[in-house]
Design an enzyme around this catalytic site. Structure first.
Site, PDB file in Angstrom:
ATOM      1  N   GLY A   6       0.852  -1.195   0.000  1.00  0.00           N
ATOM      2  CA  GLY A   6       0.000   0.000   0.000  1.00  0.00           C
ATOM      3  C   GLY A   6       0.886   1.243   0.000  1.00  0.00           C
ATOM      4  N   GLY A   9      -0.309   4.856  -1.238  1.00  0.00           N
ATOM      5  CA  GLY A   9      -1.454   5.506  -0.577  1.00  0.00           C
ATOM      6  C   GLY A   9      -1.043   6.770   0.163  1.00  0.00           C
ATOM      7  N   LEU A  11      -0.821   7.488   3.435  1.00  0.00           N
ATOM      8  CA  LEU A  11       0.200   7.235   4.475  1.00  0.00           C
ATOM      9  C   LEU A  11       1.402   6.510   3.866  1.00  0.00           C
ATOM     10  CD1 LEU A  11       1.217   6.934   7.427  1.00  0.00           C
ATOM     11  CD2 LEU A  11      -0.221   4.875   7.580  1.00  0.00           C
ATOM     12  N   ILE A  33      -0.944  -1.995  -5.833  1.00  0.00           N
ATOM     13  CA  ILE A  33      -1.673  -2.590  -6.962  1.00  0.00           C
ATOM     14  C   ILE A  33      -1.385  -1.838  -8.260  1.00  0.00           C
ATOM     15  CG2 ILE A  33      -3.762  -1.188  -6.630  1.00  0.00           C
ATOM     16  CD1 ILE A  33      -4.060  -4.932  -7.023  1.00  0.00           C
ATOM     17  N   ASP A  51      -0.980  -7.506  -5.561  1.00  0.00           N
ATOM     18  CA  ASP A  51      -2.369  -7.555  -5.081  1.00  0.00           C
ATOM     19  C   ASP A  51      -2.310  -8.381  -3.797  1.00  0.00           C
ATOM     20  OD1 ASP A  51      -5.535  -8.937  -6.363  1.00  0.00           O
ATOM     21  OD2 ASP A  51      -4.920  -8.222  -4.374  1.00  0.00           O
ATOM     22  N   TYR A 141     -15.487  -0.833   7.369  1.00  0.00           N
ATOM     23  CA  TYR A 141     -14.083  -0.483   7.626  1.00  0.00           C
ATOM     24  C   TYR A 141     -13.773  -0.629   9.122  1.00  0.00           C
ATOM     25  CZ  TYR A 141     -10.047   2.689   8.117  1.00  0.00           C
ATOM     26  OH  TYR A 141      -8.832   3.265   8.409  1.00  0.00           O
ATOM     27  N   LYS A 145     -11.403  -3.325  11.017  1.00  0.00           N
ATOM     28  CA  LYS A 145     -10.255  -2.895  11.815  1.00  0.00           C
ATOM     29  C   LYS A 145     -10.359  -3.471  13.236  1.00  0.00           C
ATOM     30  CE  LYS A 145      -7.833  -0.586   8.837  1.00  0.00           C
ATOM     31  NZ  LYS A 145      -6.510  -1.125   8.431  1.00  0.00           N
TER      32      LYS A 145
HETATM   33  C1  VAH Z   1     -11.023   7.212   7.012  1.00  0.00           C
HETATM   34  N1  VAH Z   1      -8.871   8.330   6.975  1.00  0.00           N
HETATM   35  O1  VAH Z   1     -11.540   8.328   6.973  1.00  0.00           O
HETATM   36  C2  VAH Z   1      -9.569   7.144   7.441  1.00  0.00           C
HETATM   37  C3  VAH Z   1      -9.420   7.076   8.942  1.00  0.00           C
HETATM   38  C4  VAH Z   1     -10.235   7.869  11.164  1.00  0.00           C
HETATM   39  C5  VAH Z   1     -10.437   7.923   9.696  1.00  0.00           C
HETATM   40  O2  VAH Z   1      -9.410   5.776   9.394  1.00  0.00           O
HETATM   41  O3  VAH Z   1     -11.610   6.193   6.727  1.00  0.00           O
END
Ligand code: VAH
Length: 320
Positions: A6, A9, A11, A33, A51, A141, A145
């Site tokens: 990644g 990206g 970060l 990718i 990938d 997401y 996490k």
């Molecule tokens: C997002 N930048 O907005 C990320 C982050 C806390 C937000 O994990 O999904």
């Protein structure tokens, strides 16, 4: 050898450049990718098209290079994840499993994996959110996490894999555009302000969120990864904070430099995501375990971003 998955990206691009400064360009493999567009990232060390769902490619890579550290940053972020939940879950989870299993098999000494304040949800205490508390994320997401944190802790406890993680707040940088985050307004606003354009914000003006300037995020990541293993007492992911602000406050900070800057507010589906997250973070564990201390606040971040964006614009004009 260090692998950054990644690496192109928001970060990853800045972290890869910093790791190359530290370890030497040829010792840090950037993997993503698609190939890097940024010249400094493209020209400063090896790139591999990867990938993270393709275990065969990952195995070939691990045979080609003898990785001692892996930074696995590839993920679908919060806003994009809600548009394609099943793919987000698959990439975020299967990608993590593939990297954890590869690291175990190849005896990689340290792995970094980014978590997020998105692991918290509507019933989490929103002020000074503790390291350990109620976590009821309501985005794919955030759920991925939270699950990923538990699996990282499991691989440490069961197999002794040295996996380390940070619950990043919203990250603000000017070098690489973010992709699909709920906090991305805080990046776009600077670019629009410098172009003399009014900014339409997709969050309400008083939506407070924990945020961090990219140099602080890089510092936190490397401080954690360089800390002796015996100092690490949190093996899911550390709360890490720097500042909290709302869109109206970042606009006021910008107006100290661009007095006629205008902002309007058109909340969309991302408002609901932001409203489920904390407003401030208790990062005392990170302070105790590995001496975390941020360097930037909102005004010093704004000053640094606008200064550097103006410099990049001038250099771009001179170069062409
Ligand atoms: C997002 N930048 O907005 C990320 C982050 C806390 C937000 O994990 O999904």
């Amino acid at each position: 050898m260090v692998l950054v998955i990644g690496a192109c990206g928001q970060l990853g691009s800045e972290l890869t450049l910093e790791l190359r400064n530290l370890y030497g360009g040829s010792n840090v493999v950037a993997a993503d990718i698609t190939a890097p567009k940024q010249a400094d990232l493209r020209d400063s060390g090896p790139f591999e098209k990867v990938d993270v769902l393709n275990t065969g490619v990952l195995a070939e890579l691990a045979s080609k290079y003898n990785f001692t550290q892996i930074y696995h940053l590839a993920a679908v972020l919060s806003a994009t994840g809600e548009q394609n939940p099943k793919f987000a879950w698959r990439l975020n989870m299967d990608g993590l499993f593939n990297v954890l299993d590869l690291a175990l098999e190849r005896k990689v000494s340290k792995i970094f994996w980014p978590s997020s304040i998105a692991v918290f949800g509507p019933n989490t205490p929103r002020q000074d959110t503790p390291q350990y508390t109620v976590m009821d994320p309501n985005t794919v997401y955030g759920i991925s996490k939270q699950a990923g944190e538990r699996w990282c802790a499991y691989y440490f406890e069961k197999y002794g894999l040295d996996v380390r993680g940070i619950r990043y707040p919203g990250l603000v940088g000017y070098k690489a555009l973010p992709g699909g985050g709920t906090t991305d307004y805080a990046v776009d606003i600077y670019h629009k302000a410098l172009k003399g354009k009014a900014f339409e914000c997709f969050l309400n003006k008083d939506t407070y969120l924990p945020m961090m300037y990219m140099p602080d995020a890089i510092k936190a990541t490397l401080d954690l990864m360089h800390a002796p293993a015996e100092q690490i007492t949190v093996r899911d992911s550390y709360n890490v904070g720097a500042m909290s602000f709302a869109p109206q406050e970042i606009a006021a900070s910008i107006r100290k430099h661009i007095s006629d800057f205008e902002i309007t507010y058109q909340p969309d589906y991302r408002q609901q995501i932001a409203a489920s997250w904390p407003q401030s973070i208790d990062d005392s564990k990170a302070q105790q375990d590995w001496g975390w201390q941020p360097a930037y606040n909102l005004d010093t971040m704004t000053e640094d971003i606008l200064l550097n964006l103006k410099k990049m614009k001038t250099e771009h004009l001179i170069a062409h």
